[in-house]
Every structure is written in structure tokens, then in C-alpha cells.
Scaffold this motif. Structure first.
Motif, PDB file in Angstrom:
ATOM      1  N   GLY A   1      75.430 152.861  58.925  1.00 36.28           N
ATOM      2  CA  GLY A   1      75.218 151.464  59.288  1.00 36.28           C
ATOM      3  C   GLY A   1      74.757 151.257  60.722  1.00 36.28           C
ATOM      4  O   GLY A   1      74.594 150.130  61.173  1.00 36.28           O
TER       5      GLY A   1
ATOM      6  N   LYS B   1      69.916 153.651  61.790  1.00 31.72           N
ATOM      7  CA  LYS B   1      69.019 154.812  61.812  1.00 31.72           C
ATOM      8  C   LYS B   1      67.868 154.647  60.808  1.00 31.72           C
ATOM      9  O   LYS B   1      66.701 154.822  61.160  1.00 31.72           O
ATOM     10  CB  LYS B   1      69.799 156.111  61.510  1.00 31.72           C
ATOM     11  N   SER B   2      68.216 154.320  59.570  1.00 33.63           N
ATOM     12  CA  SER B   2      67.164 154.181  58.542  1.00 33.63           C
ATOM     13  C   SER B   2      66.225 153.032  58.881  1.00 33.63           C
ATOM     14  O   SER B   2      65.015 153.142  58.686  1.00 33.63           O
ATOM     15  CB  SER B   2      67.775 153.920  57.166  1.00 33.63           C
ATOM     16  N   THR B   3      66.791 151.956  59.392  1.00 33.65           N
ATOM     17  CA  THR B   3      65.949 150.810  59.770  1.00 33.65           C
ATOM     18  C   THR B   3      64.933 151.241  60.828  1.00 33.65           C
ATOM     19  O   THR B   3      63.744 150.930  60.730  1.00 33.65           O
ATOM     20  CB  THR B   3      66.831 149.657  60.309  1.00 33.65           C
TER      21      THR B   3
HETATM   22  P1  ADP Z   1      72.029 153.779  58.898  1.00 31.76           P
HETATM   23  O1  ADP Z   1      70.761 154.391  58.411  1.00 31.76           O
HETATM   24  O2  ADP Z   1      72.388 154.195  60.297  1.00 31.76           O
HETATM   25  O3  ADP Z   1      73.182 153.975  57.947  1.00 31.76           O
HETATM   26  P2  ADP Z   1      70.780 151.226  58.228  1.00 31.76           P
HETATM   27  O4  ADP Z   1      69.539 151.085  59.024  1.00 31.76           O
HETATM   28  O5  ADP Z   1      70.655 151.628  56.800  1.00 31.76           O
HETATM   29  O6  ADP Z   1      71.800 152.190  59.004  1.00 31.76           O
HETATM   30  O7  ADP Z   1      71.577 149.839  58.252  1.00 31.76           O
HETATM   31  C1  ADP Z   1      71.860 149.141  59.463  1.00 31.76           C
HETATM   32  C2  ADP Z   1      72.552 147.816  59.114  1.00 31.76           C
HETATM   33  O8  ADP Z   1      71.623 146.960  58.465  1.00 31.76           O
HETATM   34  C3  ADP Z   1      73.714 147.970  58.144  1.00 31.76           C
HETATM   35  O9  ADP Z   1      74.696 147.012  58.489  1.00 31.76           O
HETATM   36  C4  ADP Z   1      73.102 147.656  56.795  1.00 31.76           C
HETATM   37  O10 ADP Z   1      74.073 147.136  55.904  1.00 31.76           O
HETATM   38  C5  ADP Z   1      72.054 146.604  57.157  1.00 31.76           C
HETATM   39  N1  ADP Z   1      70.865 146.636  56.278  1.00 31.76           N
HETATM   40  C6  ADP Z   1      70.061 147.693  56.029  1.00 31.76           C
HETATM   41  N2  ADP Z   1      69.044 147.346  55.213  1.00 31.76           N
HETATM   42  C7  ADP Z   1      69.195 146.031  54.951  1.00 31.76           C
HETATM   43  C8  ADP Z   1      68.454 145.084  54.174  1.00 31.76           C
HETATM   44  N3  ADP Z   1      67.346 145.429  53.525  1.00 31.76           N
HETATM   45  N4  ADP Z   1      68.920 143.819  54.124  1.00 31.76           N
HETATM   46  C9  ADP Z   1      70.055 143.462  54.791  1.00 31.76           C
HETATM   47  N5  ADP Z   1      70.791 144.296  55.537  1.00 31.76           N
HETATM   48  C10 ADP Z   1      70.380 145.566  55.633  1.00 31.76           C
END
Ligand code: ADP
Length: 292
Positions: A39, A42-44
Motif C-alpha cells: 500500500g 510502489k505499483s502506482t
Molecule cells: P503498493 O504497490 O506499494 O502495494 P499501490 O500503489 O498498489 O501500493 O497502492 C497505494 C495505495 O493506493 C493503496 O492504499 C491502494 O489501496 C490504493 N490504490 C491503488 N490502486 C488504486 C485504484 N485503482 N483505485 C483506488 N485506490 C487505489
């Protein structure tokens, strides 16, 4: 030498989650580890660099090209391996790669075959080229994913949580492959495992709640912690006392006994044992300082 410059990237999703907040990083060739809890964003960040989604504000430049304004130009230089990489279980590894090569615009059949064979060899999959992908182990699938990402000889390679679900041998083999790629390209990979970064990365960033808490060379961060990390075995019942009186950055079980790890500028007490700092301590202390 390639350069990737990320400047003040922010992203808030429509549900109000602030996934990235003012993220700025400068990267060159080599392995860059993006370390953070689930959360963290990173993926974002990776999807944003890969031009799969837009940030609210900020800019990204790869070798001087504005990534957000010229996504098509960037996609030619980019190899991206997402966390979930879709495969075609009934097709062979060679057929799958050939299929991706067609999609990526390698039109000449001879060139395509050469490139596919070269990448199968690079990823140690050549002997398995005629096997169906559905029977591949987790490590083999990841390596095939990397082979796919390398088809167009990218200058920027992005891999999201590449070692998740791999056994130690597969993980090691995958680490070696990423290290070799880092000699000629920027390789960014995300992980929540400190060990992945420790063993591998020349540079890294710690991300939490969308913010870069620290970025730099892992050894420098470890050196900064010199003389500041102490451990003590305690009784479980005393934990609240230590939490409120010391900067407890981690609570571990050491051979079944509770141990606290404390960050302090001087020895916190005669019964605290000084510890040789490691990257795990760095990580815990940055996350702790951020949450405090
Ligand atoms: P990581 O890759 O570090 O686990 P993410 O980038 O997946 O983190 O997520 C960062 C935050 O954004 C988290 O709180 C996640 O729930 C939220 N999040 C990710 N994708 C979406 C989306 N498409 N819509 C709403 N919230 C999102």
C-alpha cells in the motif's frame, strides 16, 4: 548511460487515497530497489512511469524525453513486467514469446526467431522452449515475463514485486538475471522484502504512504546508523514500558524470546547490547520515524 528523472509526482485516486505525494527521484543504469510496505504506492509509481496511468501533477523524463507527453516513444524503450503477468497456459514458451514479439512490431520472421531464441537462452529457458507455459514453476514464469519485457532491448526495465512466490534458488537466479540487465539499462524493481534490496541494489528508495522517506545508496544508510542500534531481550509484559520510553523500531522474536530493537544516539542503558546496523534496521527506523 541512461537517466530517469522523476519530479514531484503526486496522485490521489478518486476514492480519496493519496497514493503518491511529491515523489522525486533520479536514476541511472543499474538496479534501483523501491522498498516499502504493502500500500506504499510502489505499483502506482511503476504504472505511472510505464505510462499506464497519469499522475495529477509532476513530470518524468527518460533520457531527456518527457514520458507523460510522449508515451508512445517511451513504450518503445520500456520493458514492463507487472505483478500479474498473463500467460497462455496451453502454448509453449517459444510460441508465447513469438506472439509478444509480433505484438511489439518485430515483423521480420527470421529476426523474430533469432531474438526469441536469444532471450530464451538469456533467461535459461531455451531447454524448456517447447514446454507448455501452464506447467512452468513460478520462477520460470517470472523469467519468461522478463524475456517478454526484453524483446525490444529496453533502456528502462520495470518489474513489480519480481520475487514474490519464488523459492530461494529461483529467487537467486532471478536476482542474477536482473543484475546482468542493470549493466546496460535502468532496472527498477519493487519489493517489500529488505533482503531483495540488500543483496542486489546499487541504489534504493524507501516509500511509505506515498512518500519517499529516504533514497540513496544502501551502504550509506547503514553507515549512518553506526553506533545507534541497540537490542535487548525483554519480557513480553514489559513491552508497553519500552515502547513509551524508547524509540523501539522493531519487536522481534529471537529464538522464541521477545527482543526489541532500539534506535538511540547513545547507549540507552547498561543492559542494551549494541548491534551491527543492517538494512533492516535502516528500514524499520525510517518507517518508525515517519509514523511517529
Ligand atoms: P503498493 O504497490 O506499494 O502495494 P499501490 O500503489 O498498489 O501500493 O497502492 C497505494 C495505495 O493506493 C493503496 O492504499 C491502494 O489501496 C490504493 N490504490 C491503488 N490502486 C488504486 C485504484 N485503482 N483505485 C483506488 N485506490 C487505489
Amino acid at each position: 548511460m541512461n537517466t530517469l528523472t522523476i519530479s514531484t509526482i503526486s496522485k490521489t485516486y478518486s476514492n480519496g487515497v493519496s497514493a503518491l505525494s511529491n515523489v522525486s527521484l533520479e536514476l541511472g543504469n543499474g538496479l534501483f530497489g523501491l522498498l516499502g510496505p504493502n500500500g506504499a504506492g510502489k505499483s502506482t509509481l511503476m504504472r505511472t512511469i510505464a505510462t499506464l496511468q497519469s499522475p495529477d501533477t509532476g513530470t518524468i523524463h527518460l533520457n531527456g524525453i518527457n514520458v507523460l507527453e510522449k508515451p508512445l516513444e517511451i513504450q518503445k524503450q520500456l520493458g514492463y513486467l507487472p505483478q500479474e503477468f498473463g500467460m497462455y497456459p496451453t502454448l509453449t514458451a517459444e510460441t508465447v514469446l513469438n506472439h509478444f514479439a509480433v505484438l511489439k512490431g518485430i515483423k521480420n520472421a527470421k529476426q523474430r526467431k533469432e531474438r526469441v531464441h536469444y532471450l530464451l537462452e538469456q533467461t535459461n529457458l531455451f531447454v524448456h522452449r517447447s514446454k507448455k507455459v501452464g506447467g512452468f514453476s513460478g520462477g520460470m514464469k517470472r523469467r519468461l515475463g522478463i524475456a517478454q519485457a526484453l524483446l525490444t532491448n529496453p533502456s528502462l526495465i520495470i518489474v513489480d514485486e519480481p520475487t514474490a512466490g519464488l523459492d530461494p534458488t529461483e529467487r537467486n537466479r532471478f536476482h542474477n538475471l536482473l543484475s546482468a540487465l542493470g549493466e546496460e539499462a535502468i532496472v527498477i524493481f519493487s519489493t517489500h522484502l529488505v533482503d531483495d534490496v540488500k543483496e542486489l541494489c546499487t541504489n534504493m528508495a524507501i516509500l511509505s504512504e506515498g512518500k519517499v522517506l529516504w533514497s540513496g545508496i544502501p551502504e550509506d544508510a547503514i553507515e549512518e546508523m553506526g553506533g545507534r542500534i541497540y537490542g535487548k531481550h525483554i519480557h513480553r509484559a514489559d513491552l508497553p514500558f519500552y515502547r513509551s520510553n524508547f524509540e523501539v523500531i522493531a519487536e522481534l522474536l529471537f529464538r522464541g524470546k521477545p527482543q526489541i530493537i532500539v534506535h538511540a544516539h547513545t547507549k540507552p542503558g547498561h543492559d542494551f547490547e549494541p548491534l551491527e546496523p543492517n538494512l533492516q534496521h535502516v528500514y524499520f527506523s525510517k518507517i518508525h520515524a515517519h509514523q511517529a
